[in-house]
Design an enzyme around this catalytic site. Structure first.
Site, PDB file in Angstrom:
ATOM      1  N   HIS A  62     -14.506   2.531   7.121  1.00 24.12           N
ATOM      2  CA  HIS A  62     -13.634   1.419   6.710  1.00 24.12           C
ATOM      3  C   HIS A  62     -13.901   1.018   5.257  1.00 24.12           C
ATOM      4  CE1 HIS A  62     -11.195  -2.203   8.397  1.00 24.12           C
ATOM      5  NE2 HIS A  62     -10.769  -1.831   7.207  1.00 24.12           N
ATOM      6  N   GLU A  96     -16.263  -1.522  15.181  1.00 18.36           N
ATOM      7  CA  GLU A  96     -17.048  -1.054  14.048  1.00 18.36           C
ATOM      8  C   GLU A  96     -18.504  -1.489  14.177  1.00 18.36           C
ATOM      9  OE1 GLU A  96     -15.159  -2.395  10.468  1.00 18.36           O
ATOM     10  OE2 GLU A  96     -13.300  -1.324  10.890  1.00 18.36           O
ATOM     11  N   ARG A 122      -4.480   1.054  10.971  1.00 20.18           N
ATOM     12  CA  ARG A 122      -5.017   0.444  12.180  1.00 20.18           C
ATOM     13  C   ARG A 122      -5.316   1.539  13.190  1.00 20.18           C
ATOM     14  NH1 ARG A 122      -5.150  -3.109   9.155  1.00 20.18           N
ATOM     15  NH2 ARG A 122      -4.523  -5.296   9.365  1.00 20.18           N
ATOM     16  N   ASP A 137     -10.033   5.988   8.597  1.00 21.10           N
ATOM     17  CA  ASP A 137     -10.930   4.994   8.011  1.00 21.10           C
ATOM     18  C   ASP A 137     -10.999   3.750   8.887  1.00 21.10           C
ATOM     19  OD1 ASP A 137     -12.583   4.034   5.782  1.00 21.10           O
ATOM     20  OD2 ASP A 137     -10.924   2.709   5.259  1.00 21.10           O
ATOM     21  N   ILE A 167       0.841  -1.203   0.000  1.00 22.39           N
ATOM     22  CA  ILE A 167       0.000   0.000   0.000  1.00 22.39           C
ATOM     23  C   ILE A 167       0.871   1.246   0.000  1.00 22.39           C
ATOM     24  CG2 ILE A 167      -1.723   1.303   1.283  1.00 22.39           C
ATOM     25  CD1 ILE A 167      -2.750  -1.385   2.395  1.00 22.39           C
TER      26      ILE A 167
END
Length: 309
Positions: free
Chosen positions: A281, A263, A234, A258, A156
């Protein structure tokens, strides 16, 4: 012998993805126990004992849950993170843990850049004001010629580096194990975390979690005044209280996240701050990322459950 596979990623909650047909063709029954949301521990304890495979989302998979599923052979994540899985317990029980490495890298990288741009141009508050009938213009910042700090330079992070360079930014990266062969064209170099924080106009996190927050009060104090922080990695990487204080005193111009400890997250002061952008997310929640991740997760399940003879 059981032939059930539980499927819990929210992106697959309705079933029907073409890649899942390969599991059914191989003789497995698919179970969608909690469509559209993460399963709770109690729900896992109910459905996993009858399963041989688990195509899992980001929900915690604890030692207790694993112990209740003696027939489970493989957990296949439709992403790269495994910090939600008790890897020691899985290994002791002989449960393989597989990931879809790199499947969502482009989606997460693009979101990180989008959040940076949205924060530096103050897009959310101006959009909100206009929809409320108020003409509110906030002076923003252009990114060309500014410095982007990328913490974590894996699949990433490397994409974020290239996107930042494409925008005309200087990019500094910190990685615990820097790859000397990664030499993208443009003003790029590896540096220490301390130098990165001191130089960067925007900092974006793409590293695994640590024992303590990476961005805490001391790290923020070392950052360039008025920097913007982005976290699509994270939640545990960031000390929320320290970030809130830095937003209040102007040390940080903005924060975008995000990722959350749970969640959906509980209501909290940080997420309601006017200079915070929060998304649910969605880093890997693109059609392309879901496609790549689902196919990789299915291939991993079949490879473990049906090894070549």
């Amino acid at each position: 012998m059981t032939n059930r596979i539980a499927v819990t990623p929210r992106s697959l909650s309705q079933g029907g993805h073409p890649a899942l047909a390969a599991l059914e063709a191989a003789g497995y029954d698919l179970l969608f126990p909690t469509p559209g949301r993460q399963p709770t521990r109690e729900e896992q304890l109910r459905f996993l004992p009858s399963c041989v495979g688990y195509l899992a989302g980001v929900e915690p998979i604890t030692r207790e849950v694993l112990a209740a599923a003696p027939g489970l052979k493989v957990i296949s994540r439709n992403g790269v993170g495994v910090d939600s899985v008790d890897l020691t317990a899985a290994a002791e029980q002989g449960v393989a843990v597989e990931t879809a490495a790199g499947a969502n890298a482009q989606g997460v990288a693009e979101l990180a850049i989008a959040l940076m741009l949205a924060g530096l141009r103050h897009i959310p508050p101006q959009d909100t004001a206009l929809k409320a009938g108020r003409w509110r213009r906030i002076e923003g910042r252009e990114v060309a010629g500014r410095t982007l700090g990328v913490v974590g330079c894996g699949q990433i992070g490397r994409r974020v580096v290239r996107l930042g360079l494409g925008l005309g930014m200087s990019v500094r990266a910190f990685d615990a194990f820097p790859d000397p062969e990664f030499t993208p064209a443009g003003d790029f170099s590896y540096t220490t975390l301390e130098d990165l924080l001191a130089q960067a106009d925007a900092v974006t996190l793409h590293c695994p979690p640590a024992e303590r927050p990476l961005i805490d009060k001391a790290a923020i104090a070392a950052m360039r005044p008025g920097a913007h922080l982005v976290n699509t990695a994270r939640a545990s990487l960031v000390d929320d209280g320290a970030v809130l204080d830095a937003l209040e005193d102007g040390r940080l111009i903005g924060y975008a996240t995000d990722v959350y400890d749970q969640e959906p997250p509980e209501p909290q002061e940080l997420l309601h701050h006017p200079r915070v952008i929060s998304t649910p997310h969605i880093g890997g929640y693109t059609g392309e990322s879901v496609e790549r991740a689902t196919r990789a997760a299915v291939e991993n399940l079949l490879r473990v459950l049906n090894p070549p003879s």
